[in-house]
Structure formats: structure tokens, C-alpha cells
Scaffold this active site. Structure first.
Site, short mmCIF file in Angstrom:
data_model
loop_
_atom_site.label_atom_id
_atom_site.label_comp_id
_atom_site.label_asym_id
_atom_site.label_seq_id
_atom_site.Cartn_x
_atom_site.Cartn_y
_atom_site.Cartn_z
N TYR A 95 0.86 -1.19 0.00
CA TYR A 95 0.00 0.00 0.00
C TYR A 95 0.90 1.24 0.00
CZ TYR A 95 -4.32 2.50 0.23
OH TYR A 95 -5.37 3.32 -0.09
N ARG A 148 -9.37 10.46 -7.71
CA ARG A 148 -8.48 11.21 -6.82
C ARG A 148 -7.62 10.22 -6.06
NH1 ARG A 148 -8.76 12.33 -1.01
NH2 ARG A 148 -7.53 10.51 -1.43
N LYS A 166 -6.10 -1.88 -0.32
CA LYS A 166 -6.88 -1.76 0.92
C LYS A 166 -7.36 -3.12 1.40
CE LYS A 166 -7.29 2.70 1.95
NZ LYS A 166 -7.10 3.33 3.26
N GLU A 237 -13.55 4.71 -1.70
CA GLU A 237 -12.12 5.02 -1.60
C GLU A 237 -11.67 5.90 -2.77
OE1 GLU A 237 -8.93 4.92 0.77
OE2 GLU A 237 -10.58 3.54 1.14
N ASP A 238 -11.04 7.03 -2.45
CA ASP A 238 -10.38 7.89 -3.43
C ASP A 238 -11.31 8.41 -4.52
OD1 ASP A 238 -8.17 7.62 -1.90
OD2 ASP A 238 -6.87 6.83 -3.45
N ASP A 260 -13.50 5.95 3.60
CA ASP A 260 -12.28 5.90 4.40
C ASP A 260 -11.51 7.21 4.34
OD1 ASP A 260 -10.40 4.48 6.07
OD2 ASP A 260 -9.06 4.44 4.35
N ASP A 261 -11.53 7.91 3.21
CA ASP A 261 -10.81 9.18 3.10
C ASP A 261 -11.39 10.22 4.04
OD1 ASP A 261 -9.16 8.30 0.83
OD2 ASP A 261 -11.05 8.32 -0.27
N ASN A 410 -0.32 11.97 1.26
CA ASN A 410 0.32 10.83 0.60
C ASN A 410 0.38 11.07 -0.89
OD1 ASN A 410 1.00 8.69 2.48
ND2 ASN A 410 -1.18 8.56 2.94
#
Length: 543
Positions: A95, A148, A166, A237-238, A260-261, A410
Site C-alpha cells: 500500500y 483522486r 486496501k 475510496e479515493d 475511508d478518506d 500521501n
């Protein structure tokens, strides 16, 4: 005995059943594997050693990432056994930070299908695709549309690297069997010209679908998922900022789901901050917090901080007053045009900042805000490399004795500062947490892996109907306590990476209990004991 050659090869080609050289002689007899494998029978430990030697001989982490991805597609048990054999070494390879380059170069290293690519042109086939019996055991789905990816922007279909990564952590930390997890990429096209111009790009070569068509596509996906797996956990996610918020609010009360973000990052940051606050000696209720970057992650952190302050007896107005937020146009003030809902919630009254020094275009910058606010905590979620420079850090360190500074963006190439620089500029007084692993002694990696596996495990163990804010707050509070309980004698704010399975278990217990307390659990308390939840955690082994 007649050998079924097709069945023998299928056994070796399925990563869920393949054991490679660890098939015993009896198994080779039974399944007709003689001749397809070299003669010596190895143990799982032998296989781990062989793969680790291969990893160490490689010249870059990207090549190690690609090697591990191929191993995962060949032998799931061995892949997860290798990962768990050395979590501190392996997690950065499967990851962050390496997954960022993995997403950028996903088309280059694509070998075998994993998970599902649901494309806009095939939107009428979603239910048919999900109906595959191979997915009957699925409990957790991680989905992205690739728009993203970390701080790297739109990677289109290459964003599949994020759900895959993930879910590898769900297995490594929370013990979900590989057959129970499913990565999904919603391929709505991409606006990244590098991808569209690449003839080897594996995704749909089209600009992104947006607006009502995009919403209808996601609705078709969610409806199909809810029909196929009524009790599945769906993790977003993202997704880009507005979509991330819109989708969370649209679906959070409809099925077991979270982003999660927004929520995972918030719980991790707040939990780590709670641990840091104990180190500074300044009570949480007296802290002043400056957020740099108010996208999905930053605004999520802000909202959870408000709840944390309120839990300490601070009223909501005072809690919001303790949080200051800077975005691309400087300190967020309520008379700025085009503020999003999450920015409006953090905007200051212009009267509060009248007379403050300004920079270009009348904006109030980072150093000007630090000088006026004198924050105890500075959190970066901007994706802006080197945004926390020497002047910024020295100013903050001159105003508070133990500044808490978290450059969380990140991958490493987008971090607001390096921990070594922060420690040097603060004369060693700063308490530092980073989003990516830097390997700096005494510096904590504020990694969502401390939160989301345990939240998922706890929510599913409790058979919760929804994932509530209270469940994430329970996870954050529990995380803030764990460094003292699961420690290695180091100076980190969080437990060592080696303890992540125990972290996930303890957070799962707290989350499940919160679900029970809030009346959203579907089981009784006796099903949520430590032993009952631990019994659900799979260990990689050849049965």
C-alpha cells in the site's frame, strides 16, 4: 485412476486453491499434479523464505510491489503469509507509498484479472457481472472510481490498485479470508491526458462521465450490490471531494457503508492527536487546531474534532471556534465566494480576522494564521509538497512548547514536510505524525490501517445496519489509548505496525460495542466478546 488434467491445471491456476510446491505427495496423487510441479515438497515457511529472498534482491520498491501483486494473483495464502511475516516491511510495499506508483503504472504491470471493472458502456450488465458464484462469500467491497488517487489525481482504471491494496490490509490486519473481499473499480472514463493518450491504458478511453449520468451509474451499482449482498460492507475510496461527500451522505443510511478518506482518515488523525495531547500536557479542551487543506480528508478531520471537543464538555460553537482552516485561497472566511458545504462549516466571520496581515489578493496565509492563532496542532491534508517550510515550523515552535505537527498527505512526494526537517526546525520539540512511512525514529505514521480494518470487522461482527459517526468516534478514542497497551517501548504515539492485528481486534470490539449501545447491532452482547470476534479472523495457512 484417470487423471482430470483440466481440473489439475485449474487447481494450480486459481490463487485461492494453489499451493505450489507445498502440495503434499498425497495431494499430488489425488489431484494428478505429478509432473506439473518439481518433486520436492516444501512447507509454507520455506515458500515465505524463498519469496522474501527474491524481494530483497530487487532494485526498487516498485518492482517489489509488482512482484507481490503477481504473487497475490498466483497463491493467495502464500501472499498473505509473506505480508504477515514482516508487516513493517511489507505494508509500504502493498500500500502507501508504493501503491501510488503502482496505480500510475497499473496498465504496464497488468497480468491477470483481480476484482471487477464496472464500466459505463457495460452499465446494463452490472447485475449479471455481480452474479458470478465465485463472489458468493463476499463480505467487504472496496470501490473507487480512480478520480483522486492519493495526491496523484485522476488515474482512471489504474485506480484499481487502491481497492486491491486496501483489501490486502483488511486480510492482513482484520483477518478477512481472501474470498470474502472484492475490489471494484467504477470505470467512468478519465480526464488524465496521459492515460487517454496511452495506447496501452487498460481503461475506457473516454473523458469522465459526470453529472446525472454519473449519479445514475453509481445508483445502478449500489442497488445491484444491495440486492446481491444485503449485509455487505461497502467502503468508498479515493473519490474526488464533492463526489466523496455526496455519495457518503446519499448512501450512509441505506446500507453498511463508509468513506475511508473522510471518516477513516479523521478517526486515525483524531485518535493520534488524542495520544499526542496527553504527551503535551495541554488538555484537549484547551487546544487550538489549524487544518491546512480542507478536501475530503481535512473536512472529515474537522468534523470529528468537533465531536471530540464536545465529548470533553465544550459546546459546539466553542468547538468550531477552536478549529481554523486554510485551503487553496488562504484562511477560509465566510464572505469568500463558492465555498462548499464542508468549508462553510469551518469559515470564520470576517470580523474575527479584521486587521490581520494579508498576502496576495487579500488572502491570509499559513504563517499569518499561525502568528495570530498560536495553534497547538497543525495538520496537513493538502497534497502540497513542502507547504510546511522552515519559517512555518520555527514560528509555530516559538509560540507553543510542544507543537503537534502532522503532515498527512500521501504519497511521500506530496508530504507537506519531512519529519526530519520538522524535528530539526523545532529543535526536537515537535510531536510529529506523518501520512507516509519515513523511517524517522520516534515519528508515528498516522496511517488509516490503524482504523478501517477494525471498523469493518466490528461493524460486520455486530451485524450493524449502518456505520455511525459514534462508531468512528469509538474507534478514534480506542486508538488514542492503545499505544500504552500495545507498545514496544518506543516513543511513537500509536502501537507498532507489528501489533496491527491486535489493534484491529481491540478497535473492532469497541466499534461493535458502540453499535450495540446505539441500537444498530443485529446481535446480542454475548456474540461480541473478544473470543467471538477473534474467532472470525482468518490466518494464512494451508488447510
Amino acid at each position: 485412476m484417470t487423471t482430470d488434467y483440466a481440473a489439475a491445471r485449474a487447481l494450480l491456476n486459481d490463487p485461492l486453491t494453489n499451493r505450489g510446491t507445498a502440495f503434499t505427495l498425497e495431494e499430488r496423487d489425488a489431484y494428478g499434479l505429478h509432473g506439473l510441479l518439481p518433486s520436492h515438497v516444501f512447507t509454507l515457511a520455506d515458500q515465505i523464505e524463498r519469496r522474501c529472498q527474491m524481494l530483497e534482491g530487487m532494485d526498487s520498491d516498485f518492482h517489489r510491489y509488482a512482484f507481490l501483486r503477481e504473487l497475490q494473483d498466483t497463491n493467495e495464502v502464500l501472499f498473505h503469509a509473506v505480508v504477515q511475516s514482516d508487516l513493517p516491511r511489507m505494508l509500504p510495499l502493498v500500500y502507501t507509498p508504493t501503491v501510488g506508483e503502482g496505480c500510475e503504472r497499473f496498465s504496464q504491470i497488468f497480468r491477470r484479472p483481480r476484482g471487477l471493472f464496472l464500466t459505463w458502456p457495460n452499465r446494463h450488465r452490472i447485475r449479471e457481472i455481480l452474479a458470478d458464484p465465485a463472489f458468493d462469500r463476499v463480505k467487504v467491497i472496496v470501490v473507487s472510481d480512480g478520480e483522486r488517487i492519493l495526491g496523484l489525481g485522476d488515474q482512471g482504471a489504474g485506480g484499481m490498485g487502491i481497492p486491491i491494496g486496501k483489501l490486502a490490509l483488511y486480510t492482513a490486519c482484520a483477518g478477512f479470508h481472501p474470498a470474502e473481499v472484492l475490489p471494484i473499480l467504477l470505470d467512468c472514463g478519465t480526464d488524465n491526458p496521459k492515460r487517454l493518450d496511452d495506447p496501452l491504458y487498460i481503461g475506457w478511453h473516454s473523458p469522465r462521465v459526470r453529472g446525472a449520468d454519473y449519479d445514475a451509474f453509481v445508483e445502478e451499482f449500489v442497488s445491484a450490490v444491495d440486492e446481491r449482498w444485503p449485509n455487505v460492507l461497502l467502503q468508498w475510496e479515493d473519490f474526488a471531494g464533492k463526489n466523496a461527500y455526496d455519495l457518503l451522505h446519499r448512501y450512509r443510511d441505506r446500507l453498511l457503508t463508509f468513506n475511508d478518506d473522510i471518516q477513516g482518515t479523521a478517526a486515525t488523525a483524531v485518535g493520534t492527536m488524542l495520544a499526542a495531547v496527553r504527551t503535551t500536557g495541554v488538555p484537549l479542551a484547551a487546544q487550538r487546531v489549524l487544518l491546512y487543506g480542507v478536501g475530503a480528508a481535512g473536512s472529515g478531520i474537522a468534523e470529528m474534532l468537533v465531536k471530540a471537543f464536545m465529548a470533553e464538555g465544550v459546546d459546539e460553537a466553542a468547538a468550531r471556534g477552536a478549529i481554523w482552516a486554510i485551503d487553496r485561497d488562504g484562511l477560509i472566511v465566510s464572505n469568500m465566494p463558492d465555498l462548499g458545504p464542508q468549508q462553510v462549516a469551518l469559515a470564520r466571520d470576517p470580523a474575527d480576522v479584521a486587521g490581520w496581515p494579508r498576502i496576495g489578493n487579500g488572502r491570509i496565509g499559513l504563517e499569518q494564521t499561525i502568528a495570530q492563532v498560536r495553534p497547538h496542532v497543525l495538520i496537513g491534508a493538502s497534497g502540497q509538497k513542502d507547504a510546511f517550510n522552515e519559517g512555518t515550523v520555527r514560528l509555530m515552535a516559538s509560540l507553543v512548547e510542544r507543537p503537534v505537527i502532522f503532515p498527512l498527505s500521501n504519497p511521500v512526494s506530496r508530504a507537506e514536510a519531512t519529519p526530519a526537517d520538522i524535528l530539526r526546525w523545532s529543535d526536537g520539540r515537535a510531536i510529529v505524525g506523518t501520512g507516509s512511512p519515513f523511517g524517522t525514529p520516534g515519528v508515528t505514521q498516522v496511517n488509516n490501517v490503524y482504523i478501517f480494518p477494525g471498523v469493518g470487522l466490528g461493524a460486520l461482527a455486530a451485524k450493524a445496519s449502518v456505520v455511525t459517526d459514534g462508531m468512528f468516534m469509538a474507534a478514534a478514542r480506542r486508538l488514542g489509548e492503545l499505544s500504552a497497551e500495545i507498545g514496544d517501548g518506543g516513543a511513537g504515539l500509536l502501537p507498532p505496525i507489528t501489533g496491527l492485528r491486535e489493534v484491529a481486534l481491540r478497535i473492532a470490539i469497541a466499534v461493535a460495542q458502540q453499535a450495540l449501545d446505539e441500537g444498530v447491532a443485529g446481535v446480542e452482547a454475548d456474540a461480541l466478546t473478544r473470543d467471538a470476534i477473534a474467532a472470525q479472523m482468518w490466518e494464512p495457512a494451508y488447510d
